[in-house]
Design a protein around this motif. Structure first.
Motif, short mmCIF file in Angstrom:
data_model
loop_
_atom_site.label_atom_id
_atom_site.label_comp_id
_atom_site.label_asym_id
_atom_site.label_seq_id
_atom_site.Cartn_x
_atom_site.Cartn_y
_atom_site.Cartn_z
N ALA A 1 18.59 127.83 -59.24
CA ALA A 1 18.82 126.50 -59.79
C ALA A 1 18.60 126.52 -61.30
N GLY A 2 19.11 125.51 -61.98
CA GLY A 2 18.85 125.38 -63.41
C GLY A 2 19.93 126.01 -64.26
N GLU A 3 19.63 126.15 -65.54
CA GLU A 3 20.59 126.64 -66.51
C GLU A 3 21.11 128.02 -66.14
N ASN A 4 22.42 128.17 -66.18
CA ASN A 4 23.10 129.43 -65.87
C ASN A 4 22.85 129.89 -64.43
N GLY A 5 22.45 128.97 -63.58
CA GLY A 5 22.27 129.30 -62.18
C GLY A 5 23.55 129.06 -61.40
N MET A 6 23.43 129.10 -60.08
CA MET A 6 24.59 128.92 -59.22
C MET A 6 24.10 128.34 -57.90
N GLY A 7 24.98 127.63 -57.20
CA GLY A 7 24.62 127.05 -55.92
C GLY A 7 24.34 125.57 -56.04
N SER A 8 24.31 124.91 -54.90
CA SER A 8 24.11 123.46 -54.86
C SER A 8 22.65 123.10 -55.11
N GLU A 9 22.44 122.07 -55.94
CA GLU A 9 21.10 121.55 -56.19
C GLU A 9 20.89 120.20 -55.50
N VAL A 10 21.76 119.86 -54.55
CA VAL A 10 21.60 118.65 -53.75
C VAL A 10 20.31 118.78 -52.93
N SER A 11 19.56 117.70 -52.78
CA SER A 11 18.30 117.74 -52.03
C SER A 11 18.55 118.07 -50.56
N ASP A 12 17.52 118.57 -49.89
CA ASP A 12 17.64 118.87 -48.47
C ASP A 12 18.10 117.65 -47.69
N ALA A 13 17.50 116.50 -47.95
CA ALA A 13 17.86 115.30 -47.20
C ALA A 13 19.33 114.94 -47.41
N ASP A 14 19.82 115.06 -48.64
CA ASP A 14 21.21 114.71 -48.93
C ASP A 14 22.19 115.72 -48.32
N LEU A 15 21.77 116.94 -48.14
CA LEU A 15 22.63 117.90 -47.46
C LEU A 15 22.97 117.41 -46.05
N TYR A 16 21.98 116.84 -45.36
CA TYR A 16 22.22 116.31 -44.02
C TYR A 16 23.04 115.04 -44.07
N ARG A 17 22.80 114.20 -45.07
CA ARG A 17 23.59 112.97 -45.20
C ARG A 17 25.06 113.29 -45.46
N GLN A 18 25.30 114.36 -46.20
CA GLN A 18 26.67 114.74 -46.56
C GLN A 18 27.28 115.72 -45.56
N SER A 19 26.46 116.27 -44.67
CA SER A 19 26.92 117.28 -43.70
C SER A 19 27.67 118.41 -44.40
N ALA A 20 27.10 118.89 -45.50
CA ALA A 20 27.75 119.95 -46.27
C ALA A 20 26.71 120.77 -47.01
N LEU A 21 27.00 122.07 -47.11
CA LEU A 21 26.12 122.99 -47.84
C LEU A 21 26.70 123.40 -49.18
N HIS A 22 27.92 122.98 -49.46
CA HIS A 22 28.54 123.19 -50.77
C HIS A 22 28.60 124.66 -51.16
N GLY A 23 28.77 125.52 -50.19
CA GLY A 23 28.96 126.94 -50.48
C GLY A 23 27.70 127.76 -50.67
N GLY A 24 26.55 127.12 -50.63
CA GLY A 24 25.29 127.85 -50.80
C GLY A 24 24.30 127.03 -51.59
N LEU A 25 23.01 127.25 -51.33
CA LEU A 25 21.95 126.43 -51.90
C LEU A 25 21.24 127.15 -53.04
N ALA A 26 20.99 126.42 -54.11
CA ALA A 26 20.20 126.94 -55.22
C ALA A 26 18.72 126.67 -54.98
N TYR A 27 17.87 127.54 -55.51
CA TYR A 27 16.43 127.41 -55.34
C TYR A 27 15.73 127.50 -56.69
N THR A 28 14.60 126.82 -56.79
CA THR A 28 13.72 126.95 -57.94
C THR A 28 12.62 127.95 -57.59
N PRO A 29 11.92 128.49 -58.58
CA PRO A 29 10.78 129.36 -58.26
C PRO A 29 9.73 128.64 -57.42
N GLU A 30 9.51 127.35 -57.71
CA GLU A 30 8.51 126.58 -56.97
C GLU A 30 8.90 126.43 -55.50
#
Length: 251
Positions: A176-205
């Motif tokens: 996640a973040g600058e020059n990253g890749m993947g979806s930064e949609v929240s976990d809850a919104d992934l279920y609301r949208q029923s989509a993973l957008h091609g892959g999930l981005a993660y933060t170090p935390e």
């Protein structure tokens, strides 16, 4: 009227269904989607190259991972990391959902004279029925970030079943973040949208929280390797190395 939920596995499979057709990227029925992806080997896909991950090579060269143990390569694709590990004397099991990926990896292994045990199928099901741990190293280059949030439970269970005390998880995933890749949609919104957008981005935390039962050895951006490099490296990815301490085994 269906009232069939009685186990955690039932709940996980129900949640899988919320993401159809993207569920084809991690469930046992995924062969079709991924076979189409791997069908054209000439595509300009970064990880089609026959090069190992730079972070894996660096961890081995620096002695962070002990040589010669048992390895599980999750989502092995065309086998680039499995081949490198086998060349160093590791005993390697490599898993992928796609028969096309496994066939390509087996071709590469035959050409290299490498002894690698390939398994085509769902890693979570194989962890329960077909793979026999413990493994000193589990290497995951791009599998974890394709999982929906609820399948992190299955992933952690796989680690608990198969990772040896003192063993390591080597992970590469979307940043996640600058020059990253993947979806930064929240976990809850992934279920609301029923989509993973091609892959999930993660933060170090988030990675530290998910793998909090393991000890962090290193967590950094992957080095951006030039085309002439013998290693694979893309700066839009995190690399992480976690260790399962002996005192944590069997908890």
């Amino acid at each position: 009227m269906d009232r069939n939920i009685r186990t955690v596995d039932d709940v996980l499979k129900l949640l899988d269904g919320l993401f159809a057709p993207e569920a084809d990227r991690w469930t046992a029925g995924a062969a079709g989607w991924w076979d189409g992806f791997y069908d054209d080997r000439s595509k300009a896909v970064p990880f089609f190259v026959a090069k190992p991950d730079e972070n894996l090579v660096a961890s081995l060269d620096r002695g962070l991972i002990a040589p010669g143990g048992r390895v599980l390569d999750l989502g092995c694709g065309p086998g680039r990391n499995a081949l490198h590990l086998a060349s160093l004397g590791f005993r390697v099991d490599a898993v992928d959902l796609s028969p096309q990926a496994i066939a390509w990896a087996e071709e590469r292994a035959r050409e290299a004279g490498a002894d690698i045990r390939f398994h085509q199928g769902d890693a979570f099901e194989l962890a329960a029925t077909g793979l026999t741990g413990p493994y000193d190293l589990i290497h995951d280059s791009g599998c974890f970030h394709h999982l929906p949030p609820h399948r992190r439970v299955s992933y952690l269970d796989l680690l608990d079943r198969l990772l040896a005390p003192g063993g390591h998880l080597s992970l590469t995933c979307f940043a996640a973040g600058e020059n990253g890749m993947g979806s930064e949609v929240s976990d809850a919104d992934l279920y609301r949208q029923s989509a993973l957008h091609g892959g999930l981005a993660y933060t170090p935390e988030s990675l530290r929280r998910i793998f909090s039962d393991l000890t962090e050895v290193e967590l950094r951006r992957m080095n951006d390797e030039p085309p002439e490099s013998p290693y694979f490296g893309e700066a839009f990815l995190w690399t992480a190395l976690f260790r399962r301490d002996a005192a944590d085994a069997g908890r």
